[in-house]
Design a protein around this motif. Structure first.
Motif, PDB file in Angstrom:
ATOM      1  N   LEU A 223     -37.966 -21.116-111.524  1.00  0.00           N
ATOM      2  CA  LEU A 223     -38.847 -20.144-113.109  1.00  0.00           C
ATOM      3  C   LEU A 223     -37.744 -21.179-113.686  1.00  0.00           C
ATOM      4  CD1 LEU A 223     -39.758 -17.118-113.956  1.00  0.00           C
ATOM      5  CD2 LEU A 223     -37.178 -16.755-114.254  1.00  0.00           C
ATOM      6  N   ALA A 224     -38.896 -21.155-115.242  1.00  0.00           N
ATOM      7  CA  ALA A 224     -38.458 -21.501-115.923  1.00  0.00           C
ATOM      8  C   ALA A 224     -38.563 -20.901-117.574  1.00  0.00           C
ATOM      9  CB  ALA A 224     -39.149 -22.833-116.745  1.00  0.00           C
TER      10      ALA A 224
ATOM     11  N   GLU B 294     -29.195 -24.874-127.864  1.00  0.00           N
ATOM     12  CA  GLU B 294     -30.438 -24.857-128.122  1.00  0.00           C
ATOM     13  C   GLU B 294     -31.902 -24.045-127.660  1.00  0.00           C
ATOM     14  OE1 GLU B 294     -31.605 -29.023-128.865  1.00  0.00           O
ATOM     15  OE2 GLU B 294     -29.655 -29.186-130.159  1.00  0.00           O
ATOM     16  N   HIS B 295     -32.010 -22.954-128.193  1.00  0.00           N
ATOM     17  CA  HIS B 295     -33.165 -22.546-127.527  1.00  0.00           C
ATOM     18  C   HIS B 295     -32.767 -21.791-126.036  1.00  0.00           C
ATOM     19  CE1 HIS B 295     -35.758 -23.862-130.661  1.00  0.00           C
ATOM     20  NE2 HIS B 295     -35.947 -25.010-130.256  1.00  0.00           N
ATOM     21  N   GLU B 296     -31.215 -21.781-125.869  1.00  0.00           N
ATOM     22  CA  GLU B 296     -30.976 -20.932-124.634  1.00  0.00           C
ATOM     23  C   GLU B 296     -30.679 -21.787-124.424  1.00  0.00           C
ATOM     24  OE1 GLU B 296     -34.194 -17.832-122.739  1.00  0.00           O
ATOM     25  OE2 GLU B 296     -33.253 -16.851-125.154  1.00  0.00           O
ATOM     26  N   PHE B 297     -30.834 -23.250-123.730  1.00  0.00           N
ATOM     27  CA  PHE B 297     -30.154 -24.352-122.937  1.00  0.00           C
ATOM     28  C   PHE B 297     -28.724 -24.814-123.457  1.00  0.00           C
ATOM     29  CE2 PHE B 297     -29.260 -28.179-121.405  1.00  0.00           C
ATOM     30  CZ  PHE B 297     -29.418 -28.188-120.561  1.00  0.00           C
ATOM     31  N   LYS B 298     -27.828 -24.043-122.659  1.00  0.00           N
ATOM     32  CA  LYS B 298     -26.556 -24.909-123.155  1.00  0.00           C
ATOM     33  C   LYS B 298     -26.066 -25.597-122.497  1.00  0.00           C
ATOM     34  CE  LYS B 298     -25.134 -19.440-122.326  1.00  0.00           C
ATOM     35  NZ  LYS B 298     -25.545 -19.196-123.466  1.00  0.00           N
TER      36      LYS B 298
ATOM     37  N   LEU C 197     -31.958 -17.997-108.105  1.00  0.00           N
ATOM     38  CA  LEU C 197     -31.816 -16.668-109.106  1.00  0.00           C
ATOM     39  C   LEU C 197     -31.247 -15.694-109.075  1.00  0.00           C
ATOM     40  CD1 LEU C 197     -35.667 -17.000-109.971  1.00  0.00           C
ATOM     41  CD2 LEU C 197     -34.284 -17.738-111.874  1.00  0.00           C
ATOM     42  N   ASN C 198     -30.049 -15.258-109.901  1.00  0.00           N
ATOM     43  CA  ASN C 198     -30.121 -13.993-109.363  1.00  0.00           C
ATOM     44  C   ASN C 198     -30.053 -13.044-111.196  1.00  0.00           C
ATOM     45  OD1 ASN C 198     -28.755 -14.678-112.623  1.00  0.00           O
ATOM     46  ND2 ASN C 198     -27.139 -15.535-111.741  1.00  0.00           N
ATOM     47  N   GLU C 199     -29.947 -12.039-111.469  1.00  0.00           N
ATOM     48  CA  GLU C 199     -30.983 -10.729-112.223  1.00  0.00           C
ATOM     49  C   GLU C 199     -30.627 -11.150-113.541  1.00  0.00           C
ATOM     50  OE1 GLU C 199     -29.505  -6.455-112.325  1.00  0.00           O
ATOM     51  OE2 GLU C 199     -28.768  -6.928-110.240  1.00  0.00           O
ATOM     52  N   HIS C 200     -29.839 -12.218-113.587  1.00  0.00           N
ATOM     53  CA  HIS C 200     -29.452 -12.376-115.555  1.00  0.00           C
ATOM     54  C   HIS C 200     -30.934 -13.765-115.666  1.00  0.00           C
ATOM     55  CE1 HIS C 200     -28.243 -13.761-119.404  1.00  0.00           C
ATOM     56  NE2 HIS C 200     -27.739 -15.019-118.655  1.00  0.00           N
ATOM     57  N   SER C 201     -30.226 -14.674-115.081  1.00  0.00           N
ATOM     58  CA  SER C 201     -31.416 -15.354-114.850  1.00  0.00           C
ATOM     59  C   SER C 201     -33.105 -15.705-114.412  1.00  0.00           C
ATOM     60  CB  SER C 201     -30.855 -16.910-113.871  1.00  0.00           C
ATOM     61  OG  SER C 201     -31.067 -16.809-112.621  1.00  0.00           O
ATOM     62  N   ARG C 202     -32.759 -14.325-113.877  1.00  0.00           N
ATOM     63  CA  ARG C 202     -34.756 -13.695-113.867  1.00  0.00           C
ATOM     64  C   ARG C 202     -35.010 -13.432-115.153  1.00  0.00           C
ATOM     65  NH1 ARG C 202     -36.586 -13.472-108.891  1.00  0.00           N
ATOM     66  NH2 ARG C 202     -35.202 -13.678-106.932  1.00  0.00           N
ATOM     67  N   ILE C 203     -34.232 -13.344-115.859  1.00  0.00           N
ATOM     68  CA  ILE C 203     -34.741 -12.773-117.737  1.00  0.00           C
ATOM     69  C   ILE C 203     -34.754 -13.978-118.241  1.00  0.00           C
ATOM     70  CG2 ILE C 203     -34.027 -11.043-119.303  1.00  0.00           C
ATOM     71  CD1 ILE C 203     -32.833  -9.217-117.147  1.00  0.00           C
TER      72      ILE C 203
ATOM     73  N   GLY D 140     -46.641 -28.598-114.822  1.00  0.00           N
ATOM     74  CA  GLY D 140     -47.286 -28.073-114.007  1.00  0.00           C
ATOM     75  C   GLY D 140     -46.605 -26.082-113.373  1.00  0.00           C
ATOM     76  N   GLY D 141     -46.020 -26.393-114.789  1.00  0.00           N
ATOM     77  CA  GLY D 141     -45.954 -24.787-114.636  1.00  0.00           C
ATOM     78  C   GLY D 141     -46.859 -23.566-115.052  1.00  0.00           C
ATOM     79  N   LYS D 142     -47.020 -22.672-114.079  1.00  0.00           N
ATOM     80  CA  LYS D 142     -47.583 -21.720-114.082  1.00  0.00           C
ATOM     81  C   LYS D 142     -47.478 -20.237-115.047  1.00  0.00           C
ATOM     82  CE  LYS D 142     -50.556 -24.051-112.109  1.00  0.00           C
ATOM     83  NZ  LYS D 142     -51.220 -25.286-112.328  1.00  0.00           N
ATOM     84  N   LEU D 143     -47.940 -20.516-116.100  1.00  0.00           N
ATOM     85  CA  LEU D 143     -47.839 -18.368-116.768  1.00  0.00           C
ATOM     86  C   LEU D 143     -47.791 -17.792-116.187  1.00  0.00           C
ATOM     87  CD1 LEU D 143     -46.331 -17.851-119.984  1.00  0.00           C
ATOM     88  CD2 LEU D 143     -48.473 -17.545-120.023  1.00  0.00           C
ATOM     89  N   VAL D 144     -46.515 -16.568-115.671  1.00  0.00           N
ATOM     90  CA  VAL D 144     -46.502 -15.676-114.745  1.00  0.00           C
ATOM     91  C   VAL D 144     -45.980 -14.672-115.607  1.00  0.00           C
ATOM     92  CG1 VAL D 144     -45.898 -16.851-112.677  1.00  0.00           C
ATOM     93  CG2 VAL D 144     -44.222 -15.953-113.927  1.00  0.00           C
ATOM     94  N   LYS D 145     -45.403 -14.957-116.941  1.00  0.00           N
ATOM     95  CA  LYS D 145     -45.386 -12.838-117.778  1.00  0.00           C
ATOM     96  C   LYS D 145     -44.984 -14.227-119.146  1.00  0.00           C
ATOM     97  CE  LYS D 145     -41.253 -10.344-118.064  1.00  0.00           C
ATOM     98  NZ  LYS D 145     -40.169  -9.625-117.112  1.00  0.00           N
ATOM     99  N   GLU D 146     -45.050 -12.678-119.709  1.00  0.00           N
ATOM    100  CA  GLU D 146     -44.671 -12.675-121.427  1.00  0.00           C
ATOM    101  C   GLU D 146     -44.406 -11.952-122.172  1.00  0.00           C
ATOM    102  OE1 GLU D 146     -47.509 -14.407-125.459  1.00  0.00           O
ATOM    103  OE2 GLU D 146     -48.279 -14.462-123.695  1.00  0.00           O
ATOM    104  N   THR D 147     -43.141 -11.901-123.136  1.00  0.00           N
ATOM    105  CA  THR D 147     -42.963 -10.860-123.650  1.00  0.00           C
ATOM    106  C   THR D 147     -43.160 -11.507-124.521  1.00  0.00           C
ATOM    107  OG1 THR D 147     -40.485 -11.367-123.364  1.00  0.00           O
ATOM    108  CG2 THR D 147     -41.609 -10.629-121.822  1.00  0.00           C
TER     109      THR D 147
END
Length: 166
Positions: free
Chosen positions: A133-134, A29-33, A88-94, A151-158
């Protein structure tokens, strides 16, 4: 909302109540496995043991990092669960980040996602996770709102997703 809410870490002795919760959350569901969706009870017990191993840095597949699962309870009823990857690893950062959650279908829309994220951030701190990171797919505005309220702060958007740090 906080009254009667608590987290409990996955245990290899978890039973029918947890199994039933996991059957309320689709496999992806929405990338949550949720690998336990659709399992029979014997497979579920094996899955619990595997998750316990992963939390303790044992038997990790290539490219995986330790991950701890927590159940969100309202009094004695499990209503959702969350995962904390210890780093975090490379994949989970994306995709996915290192803190994620899902709420059982009957319990959605009642603020449990926000409360679960707040509690997961506290647990991540207790585990020594310094980078939290979420990521949220853009077709999931309810989760975006829950993470912001937690309390999450938006830091990036694609085009595909939002990225929040805690």
């Amino acid at each position: 909302m906080n009254e009667g809410l608590y987290l409990r870490q996955l245990s290899i002795t978890d039973g029918e109540d947890i199994y039933q919760l996991l059957q309320q959350i689709e496999a992806n569901e929405h990338e949550f496995k949720n690998d336990a969706f659709g399992m029979d009870c014997s497979e579920f017990k094996e899955w619990l043991e595997l998750q316990d191993n992963w939390a303790n840095n044992r038997c990790l597949p290539e490219g995986y990092v330790p991950q701890t699962i927590y159940w969100l309870f309202q009094n004695d009823t499990p209503v959702g669960f969350g995962k904390i990857r210890h780093r975090l690893n490379e994949h989970s950062r994306i995709i996915g980040g290192n803190i994620g959650y899902a709420i059982g279908k009957p319990y959605r829309g009642h603020g449990y996602g926000t409360e679960l994220m707040k509690l997961l951030v506290i647990k991540a701190d207790e585990l020594g996770v310094t980078e939290k990171l979420a990521t949220v797919e853009k077709d999931n505005p309810a989760s975006k709102k829950a993470i912001e309220r937690a309390g999450g702060k938006l830091v990036k958007e694609t085009e595909e997703r939002w990225y929040f740090e805690f």
